[in-house]
Design an enzyme around this catalytic site. Sequence first.
Site, PDB file in Angstrom:
ATOM      1  CD  GLN A  18      -2.830   1.319   2.371  1.00 28.99           C
ATOM      2  OE1 GLN A  18      -3.428   2.355   2.619  1.00 28.99           O
ATOM      3  NE2 GLN A  18      -3.008   0.233   3.086  1.00 28.99           N
ATOM      4  CD  GLU A 139      -2.010   2.536   8.347  1.00 29.97           C
ATOM      5  OE1 GLU A 139      -2.139   3.457   9.177  1.00 29.97           O
ATOM      6  OE2 GLU A 139      -1.672   2.730   7.167  1.00 29.97           O
ATOM      7  CG  ASP A 168       0.512   1.052   4.690  1.00 33.28           C
ATOM      8  OD1 ASP A 168       1.745   0.963   4.639  1.00 33.28           O
ATOM      9  OD2 ASP A 168      -0.211   0.147   5.122  1.00 33.28           O
ATOM     10  N   GLY A 243      -8.270  21.200  20.450  1.00 30.22           N
ATOM     11  CA  GLY A 243      -7.813  22.449  19.855  1.00 30.22           C
ATOM     12  C   GLY A 243      -8.462  23.654  20.499  1.00 30.22           C
ATOM     13  N   GLY A 244      -8.369  24.780  19.823  1.00 31.54           N
ATOM     14  CA  GLY A 244      -8.895  26.021  20.370  1.00 31.54           C
ATOM     15  C   GLY A 244     -10.407  26.062  20.451  1.00 31.54           C
TER      16      GLY A 244
END
Length: 410
Positions: A18, A139, A168, A243-244
Amino acid sequence: MTAKALEGIRVLDMTHVQSGPSATQLLAWLGADVVKLEAPSGDITRGQLRDLPDVDSLYFTMLNCNKRSITLNTKTERGKEILTELIRRSDVMVENFGPGAVDRMGFTWDRIKEINPRIVYASIKGFGEGPYTAFKAYEVVAQAMGGSMSTTGFEDGPPLATGAQIGDSGTGVHAVAGILAALFQREHTGRGQRVNVAMQHAVLNLCRVKLRDQQRLTRGPLAEYPNEDFGDEVPRSGNASGGGQPGWAVKCAPGGPNDYVYVIVQPVGWRPLSGLIGRPELADDPEWATPQARLPKLNKMFQLIEEWSSTLPKWEVLERLNAHNIPCGPILSTKEIIEDASLAANEMVVTVPHPERGEFVTVGSPLKLSDSPVRVTSSPLLGEHNEEVYVGELGLGDEELRLLKSNGVI
């Protein structure tokens, strides 16, 4: 028709499975002539995870569109001679064998650039130089060692792999960036170069924000995370964005496995959202009115939103939230995605004719270039282009081609 972006670029594709094929497929979609070199037995994925007997698997077809296929036994002397000619006529060579495999064939970087000083030689490996170099990489191994698994999952559960193939195909995209940069630099220097991409490194690049949070953690708890306890490592935090702008996947009716909508609560969105959920008083309540006030009770905030969303189908939740410009998205199942008319219209879900399967559905090119449109064509059959390449382009005779086949060279 206008020439494709990479028209005239010849790629010798010695990749399998892959990570490599995903990279060379992108190059093919951009217009490069990608010749997939396979052992006479073929890429192993041709026979893996088959849904139909005796035809190439979807695993193979969905990673090898728009390519040509030739077979070659590079362990034979004649095979090495032919490989030398293929290298001489190529602009790019890509491989993802185990460490040192191509060197052991007799094709070190010094030998390759002696054959063709202009070639860009790209290798995808599991790891960079160091204690992990010889490790086998898959993977989820790359996810495990690149920072993804330790930060994916819920706080009280085990590390989890993501369904996205960031180890991959994510590495393949990084390889394409390196190859294109090397081709561009060649325009100025006249020479090719070595491009090395490690799966662990690519996953780490995609986990960059978690390294940001690891450093922030040394200065105190991460307020944007819903976790109550923090140690000295970034914790798993479920569906929190970290996050923010806080976000979470909230349940919808009728309660199926993918009846969820992911909702992000921006400062400007709190007032309309509090009205939608039937709690308009929270818009002005000092305990809830500001992002700073809401941060310590993210779990409670999303619980209130879910009490509302769980009474409605996800598409209705989506419609109501979007009417107020509140960022959100339904959790789409693979069935919903493969049947999505908009994705088909954008040529992201495409149906491709295949000489043995009849047809198959695959993911189209996410790269949309105005002067280099992509038409996805079928993956090649094993050795389909042997005569075209060996006779038509390398100038071998028909009789030699027959002998090469009978002697196991192709």
